[in-house]
Each structure stands twice: as C-alpha cells, then as structure tokens.
Design a protein around this motif. Structure first.
Motif, PDB file in Angstrom:
ATOM      1  N   GLY A  11       3.440  28.402  92.845  1.00 38.17           N
ATOM      2  CA  GLY A  11       4.058  29.363  93.750  1.00 38.17           C
ATOM      3  C   GLY A  11       4.479  28.694  95.043  1.00 38.17           C
ATOM      4  N   TYR A  12       4.769  29.524  96.025  1.00 37.50           N
ATOM      5  CA  TYR A  12       5.263  29.047  97.320  1.00 37.50           C
ATOM      6  C   TYR A  12       4.396  29.647  98.413  1.00 37.50           C
ATOM      7  CZ  TYR A  12       9.290  28.200  94.299  1.00 37.50           C
ATOM      8  OH  TYR A  12      10.109  27.805  93.289  1.00 37.50           O
ATOM      9  N   GLY A  13       3.770  28.816  99.224  1.00 28.29           N
ATOM     10  CA  GLY A  13       2.896  29.342 100.275  1.00 28.29           C
ATOM     11  C   GLY A  13       1.801  30.186  99.659  1.00 28.29           C
ATOM     12  N   GLN A  16       2.173  33.697  94.703  1.00 28.66           N
ATOM     13  CA  GLN A  16       2.007  33.139  93.354  1.00 28.66           C
ATOM     14  C   GLN A  16       3.170  33.609  92.477  1.00 28.66           C
ATOM     15  OE1 GLN A  16      -1.828  33.519  91.468  1.00 28.66           O
ATOM     16  NE2 GLN A  16      -1.179  32.228  89.743  1.00 28.66           N
ATOM     17  N   VAL A  17       3.833  32.653  91.811  1.00 30.59           N
ATOM     18  CA  VAL A  17       5.003  32.968  90.992  1.00 30.59           C
ATOM     19  C   VAL A  17       4.694  32.780  89.503  1.00 30.59           C
ATOM     20  CG1 VAL A  17       7.392  32.283  90.482  1.00 30.59           C
ATOM     21  CG2 VAL A  17       6.618  32.391  92.847  1.00 30.59           C
ATOM     22  N   LEU A  18       3.924  31.763  89.160  1.00 26.59           N
ATOM     23  CA  LEU A  18       3.587  31.495  87.752  1.00 26.59           C
ATOM     24  C   LEU A  18       2.092  31.722  87.534  1.00 26.59           C
ATOM     25  CD1 LEU A  18       5.571  28.159  87.203  1.00 26.59           C
ATOM     26  CD2 LEU A  18       6.348  30.526  86.855  1.00 26.59           C
ATOM     27  N   ASN A  37      16.357  37.424  86.292  1.00 26.09           N
ATOM     28  CA  ASN A  37      16.346  36.897  87.648  1.00 26.09           C
ATOM     29  C   ASN A  37      14.978  37.015  88.281  1.00 26.09           C
ATOM     30  OD1 ASN A  37      18.591  35.931  89.111  1.00 26.09           O
ATOM     31  ND2 ASN A  37      19.658  37.818  88.558  1.00 26.09           N
ATOM     32  N   GLY A  38      14.522  35.916  88.871  1.00 33.27           N
ATOM     33  CA  GLY A  38      13.262  36.000  89.617  1.00 33.27           C
ATOM     34  C   GLY A  38      12.009  35.915  88.766  1.00 33.27           C
ATOM     35  N   ALA A  39      12.150  35.705  87.460  1.00 37.52           N
ATOM     36  CA  ALA A  39      10.969  35.655  86.584  1.00 37.52           C
ATOM     37  C   ALA A  39      10.111  34.419  86.844  1.00 37.52           C
ATOM     38  CB  ALA A  39      11.402  35.681  85.121  1.00 37.52           C
ATOM     39  N   GLY A  40      10.753  33.364  87.378  1.00 32.34           N
ATOM     40  CA  GLY A  40      10.008  32.129  87.639  1.00 32.34           C
ATOM     41  C   GLY A  40      10.472  30.959  86.782  1.00 32.34           C
ATOM     42  N   LYS A  41      11.655  31.062  86.206  1.00 35.37           N
ATOM     43  CA  LYS A  41      12.146  30.000  85.310  1.00 35.37           C
ATOM     44  C   LYS A  41      12.391  28.701  86.085  1.00 35.37           C
ATOM     45  CE  LYS A  41      15.724  32.419  84.002  1.00 35.37           C
ATOM     46  NZ  LYS A  41      15.567  33.547  84.963  1.00 35.37           N
ATOM     47  N   THR A  42      13.124  28.825  87.188  1.00 36.76           N
ATOM     48  CA  THR A  42      13.388  27.629  87.999  1.00 36.76           C
ATOM     49  C   THR A  42      12.087  27.055  88.545  1.00 36.76           C
ATOM     50  OG1 THR A  42      15.591  28.407  88.587  1.00 36.76           O
ATOM     51  CG2 THR A  42      14.593  26.787  90.074  1.00 36.76           C
ATOM     52  N   THR A  43      11.211  27.934  88.980  1.00 38.00           N
ATOM     53  CA  THR A  43       9.910  27.476  89.502  1.00 38.00           C
ATOM     54  C   THR A  43       9.143  26.706  88.428  1.00 38.00           C
ATOM     55  OG1 THR A  43       9.868  29.378  90.983  1.00 38.00           O
ATOM     56  CG2 THR A  43       7.775  28.249  90.607  1.00 38.00           C
ATOM     57  N   THR A  44       9.274  27.132  87.183  1.00 34.64           N
ATOM     58  CA  THR A  44       8.601  26.419  86.087  1.00 34.64           C
ATOM     59  C   THR A  44       9.130  24.992  85.984  1.00 34.64           C
ATOM     60  OG1 THR A  44       8.358  28.498  84.886  1.00 34.64           O
ATOM     61  CG2 THR A  44       8.081  26.466  83.604  1.00 34.64           C
ATOM     62  N   ASP A 160      18.563  23.531  83.969  1.00 32.31           N
ATOM     63  CA  ASP A 160      18.447  24.845  84.610  1.00 32.31           C
ATOM     64  C   ASP A 160      19.785  25.569  84.611  1.00 32.31           C
ATOM     65  OD1 ASP A 160      17.492  27.010  85.956  1.00 32.31           O
ATOM     66  OD2 ASP A 160      16.728  25.898  87.683  1.00 32.31           O
ATOM     67  N   GLU A 161      19.861  26.642  83.807  1.00 38.68           N
ATOM     68  CA  GLU A 161      20.986  27.583  83.869  1.00 38.68           C
ATOM     69  C   GLU A 161      22.368  26.917  83.757  1.00 38.68           C
ATOM     70  OE1 GLU A 161      20.776  31.292  83.662  1.00 38.68           O
ATOM     71  OE2 GLU A 161      19.319  30.898  85.244  1.00 38.68           O
ATOM     72  N   PRO A 162      22.610  26.136  82.708  1.00 36.91           N
ATOM     73  CA  PRO A 162      23.896  25.435  82.624  1.00 36.91           C
ATOM     74  C   PRO A 162      25.098  26.358  82.479  1.00 36.91           C
ATOM     75  CG  PRO A 162      22.656  25.143  80.580  1.00 36.91           C
ATOM     76  CD  PRO A 162      21.728  25.797  81.576  1.00 36.91           C
ATOM     77  N   GLU A 191      17.692  29.645  80.690  1.00 34.84           N
ATOM     78  CA  GLU A 191      18.946  30.399  80.605  1.00 34.84           C
ATOM     79  C   GLU A 191      18.748  31.891  80.827  1.00 34.84           C
ATOM     80  OE1 GLU A 191      22.094  30.726  80.474  1.00 34.84           O
ATOM     81  OE2 GLU A 191      22.589  28.602  80.522  1.00 34.84           O
ATOM     82  N   GLN A 192      19.747  32.491  81.476  1.00 35.82           N
ATOM     83  CA  GLN A 192      19.807  33.957  81.514  1.00 35.82           C
ATOM     84  C   GLN A 192      20.704  34.469  80.402  1.00 35.82           C
ATOM     85  OE1 GLN A 192      20.352  36.222  85.143  1.00 35.82           O
ATOM     86  NE2 GLN A 192      19.691  34.448  86.316  1.00 35.82           N
ATOM     87  N   ASN A 193      21.585  33.598  79.930  1.00 34.85           N
ATOM     88  CA  ASN A 193      22.472  33.964  78.829  1.00 34.85           C
ATOM     89  C   ASN A 193      21.722  33.774  77.507  1.00 34.85           C
ATOM     90  OD1 ASN A 193      24.484  34.244  76.927  1.00 34.85           O
ATOM     91  ND2 ASN A 193      26.042  33.302  78.219  1.00 34.85           N
TER      92      ASN A 193
HETATM   93  P1  ATP Z   1      16.898  32.904  88.879  1.00 34.20           P
HETATM   94  O1  ATP Z   1      17.514  32.918  87.542  1.00 34.20           O
HETATM   95  O2  ATP Z   1      17.351  34.008  89.758  1.00 34.20           O
HETATM   96  O3  ATP Z   1      16.920  31.556  89.543  1.00 34.20           O
HETATM   97  P2  ATP Z   1      14.176  32.389  88.143  1.00 34.20           P
HETATM   98  O4  ATP Z   1      13.572  33.015  86.955  1.00 34.20           O
HETATM   99  O5  ATP Z   1      14.619  30.982  88.040  1.00 34.20           O
HETATM  100  O6  ATP Z   1      15.371  33.287  88.620  1.00 34.20           O
HETATM  101  P3  ATP Z   1      12.693  31.525  90.416  1.00 34.20           P
HETATM  102  O7  ATP Z   1      13.892  30.961  91.091  1.00 34.20           O
HETATM  103  O8  ATP Z   1      11.731  30.612  89.812  1.00 34.20           O
HETATM  104  O9  ATP Z   1      13.145  32.560  89.313  1.00 34.20           O
HETATM  105  O10 ATP Z   1      11.970  32.476  91.451  1.00 34.20           O
HETATM  106  C1  ATP Z   1      10.748  33.140  91.171  1.00 34.20           C
HETATM  107  C2  ATP Z   1      10.227  33.821  92.430  1.00 34.20           C
HETATM  108  O11 ATP Z   1       9.894  32.837  93.394  1.00 34.20           O
HETATM  109  C3  ATP Z   1      11.204  34.748  93.099  1.00 34.20           C
HETATM  110  O12 ATP Z   1      10.500  35.873  93.545  1.00 34.20           O
HETATM  111  C4  ATP Z   1      11.731  33.947  94.266  1.00 34.20           C
HETATM  112  O13 ATP Z   1      12.092  34.774  95.338  1.00 34.20           O
HETATM  113  C5  ATP Z   1      10.553  33.090  94.615  1.00 34.20           C
HETATM  114  N1  ATP Z   1      10.956  31.804  95.209  1.00 34.20           N
HETATM  115  C6  ATP Z   1      11.756  30.886  94.643  1.00 34.20           C
HETATM  116  N2  ATP Z   1      11.917  29.802  95.432  1.00 34.20           N
HETATM  117  C7  ATP Z   1      11.181  30.041  96.533  1.00 34.20           C
HETATM  118  C8  ATP Z   1      10.925  29.306  97.742  1.00 34.20           C
HETATM  119  N3  ATP Z   1      11.447  28.089  97.942  1.00 34.20           N
HETATM  120  N4  ATP Z   1      10.126  29.883  98.658  1.00 34.20           N
HETATM  121  C9  ATP Z   1       9.577  31.100  98.459  1.00 34.20           C
HETATM  122  N5  ATP Z   1       9.772  31.842  97.348  1.00 34.20           N
HETATM  123  C10 ATP Z   1      10.564  31.326  96.405  1.00 34.20           C
END
Ligand code: ATP
Length: 234
Positions: A11-13, A16-18, A37-44, A160-162, A191-193
């Motif tokens: 997560g960030y700070g 918690q995201v994952l 959107n926002g599920a945490g894919k990029t964070t993963t 990530d999301e090509p 992917e979102q697609n």
């Molecule tokens: P998207 O397709 O929109 O990118 P995602 O599934 O990749 O969605 P993430 O980008 O991983 O989702 O974001 C997951 C959560 O973490 C979201 O609630 C987002 O606001 C939060 N988040 C992402 N990056 C940061 C950051 N640098 N600082 C704080 N919160 C963040």
C-alpha cells in the motif's frame, strides 16, 4: 514456476491496497491480472518490481526469493516492467530508447542481438528507428515501450495496461505480438480490457479491492456469471 507471489500485501503510507495476494505465472505462459479501476493491479506490478515496497509476502523468480531486491537488481535477475503510460524518452529516437532498455551488464553484452530480436517482433520500429519517439502514434509508442523492456532480456515481462487509449485494430495487432512472446519468456499482463486479455492468456486472476476473487482458464472465466456481467458486458 517462472514467478510465484505468496501472500503479497502492500500500500501507500497508511492506505493498504493489496491484501495477501497469492498467484503464479508458469514458464512460457501468459497470465492476466484483470479487474476494475483502482483494484490494485498497478500496485501489484510495482510491488513485485519493488518500486513500491511490499508490506509483506514473498516474490520468487524462478524459485529464488527476490522479495527484498531493489528494482535494478530485479531487472538483472530477469524481471522487466512495461509501465502504465509507456514512459518513453520522447526527444530520443526509437533506437536510442531501445538502447536505454539494455542498461544491465548482461543486457549490454547482448544489445545487438536484442535489437535484432525486437526489430523482428516489431518491424515497424525498425523502419522508424531514427524517428523521435514522441512523434510516433500511440500504438507505435506502446510497441516501443514493450520492445524497450525486452532489451533487458527478461525471463518474466510485466506489462501494465497495454491497450489503454488504442483503437481496437491496433490492440488486436499488439496482442498478437504479445502472444508470440511466450515462446521466449513468461508474461504477466494487467488489463482492463478483459475480452482481449482472455484471448491470449493461458490463465487469469480477477482482482477486486486488493484481493483475488476469481481465477481460472480463459474459458472458465468467460463462462463465469460475475465475469460475464461485470467485465464482458453480456
Ligand atoms: P487503474 O487501472 O485505474 O490504474 P489499478 O487496479 O491499477 O487501477 P492501482 O493504480 O493499483 O489500481 O490503485 C489502487 C489504489 O491505490 C487506488 O485506490 C489508488 O488511489 C491508490 N494509489 C495508487 N497509487 C497511489 C499512490 N502513489 N499514493 C497513494 N495511493 C495510491
């Protein structure tokens, strides 16, 4: 197993995201991580690379625990990320961007070979090799971002999301090429697609609110009521 993720939390700070993700990517296979959107894919992906420091859990690459290795070390060990938004160097030429991808010692030694490899995958990049990256079309820029990551000679490529922002025909061509990569490496695709991702995947996981809620082969997921309703619009 090419990549094994066990109980990954991040997560960030204080956010918690994952929440304890466990999944794996086999050798020579394409695995998708799908979700809204926002599920945490990029964070993963960022947590696997170590760009975001995991709070807990384990990342194993080819059976070796690489969890605490910094990102540059992970690249040396065979992980490479194609980031969301491509992050090219717009004022540099196509070929200069590619050579920037071959910055590890192992990759530098093979840079000539690697250029040939990526030019054979993406002939368009060869035609445009002296063009500034910033003047290329969206699809070409996505090809370049993937090709640049390939220059590091990864065993596992994270993408990530090509498909973001690209026309359907361009996406179809791009995914055709991504699907060819499995003869050389493994791919973890975010992917979102969902429809196009399932077409080229061997297996997929669905991530919602930082948790894996479903997994299966593309045909299993395409038959799932929740996937149909939430992601395939049927
Ligand atoms: P998207 O397709 O929109 O990118 P995602 O599934 O990749 O969605 P993430 O980008 O991983 O989702 O974001 C997951 C959560 O973490 C979201 O609630 C987002 O606001 C939060 N988040 C992402 N990056 C940061 C950051 N640098 N600082 C704080 N919160 C963040």
């Amino acid at each position: 197993m090419a990549l094994r993720i066990t109980q990954l939390s991040s997560g960030y700070g204080k956010l918690q995201v994952l929440f304890g993700l466990t999944f794996e990517v086999g050798n020579n296979s394409i695995v998708s991580l799908l979700g809204p959107n926002g599920a945490g894919k990029t964070t993963t992906l960022l947590s696997i690379m170590g760009v975001v420091k995991p709070w807990g859990g384990k990342v194993e690459l080819g059976g070796v625990d690489v969890t605490s290795a910094p990102p540059y070390k992970k690249v040396e060990l065979g992980l490479s990320l194609v980031p969301e938004g491509r992050r090219l160097f717009p004022e540099m030429t196509v070929e200069e961007n590619l050579l920037m991808g071959a910055y590890t010692k192992r990759a530098r030694e093979k840079a000539r070979d690697s250029l040939e490899f990526v030019y054979s995958l993406f002939p368009r990049l060869k035609e445009r090799r002296r063009q500034k990256a910033g003047t290329m079309s969206g699809g070409e820029q996505q090809m370049l971002a993937i090709a640049r990551a390939l220059m590091a000679r990864p065993r596992v490529l994270l993408i990530d999301e090509p498909s973001a922002g690209l026309a359907p025909k361009v996406v179809a061509d791009l995914f055709q090429t991504i699907s060819q990569l499995r003869s050389e490496m493994s791919v973890l695709l975010v992917e979102q697609n969902v429809a196009v991702a399932l077409e080229i995947s061997d297996y997929a996981y669905v991530l919602e609110n930082g948790r894996i809620v479903l997994q299966g082969t593309p045909s299993e997921l395409a038959e799932n009521q929740h996937v149909k309703r939430a992601y395939l619009g049927v």
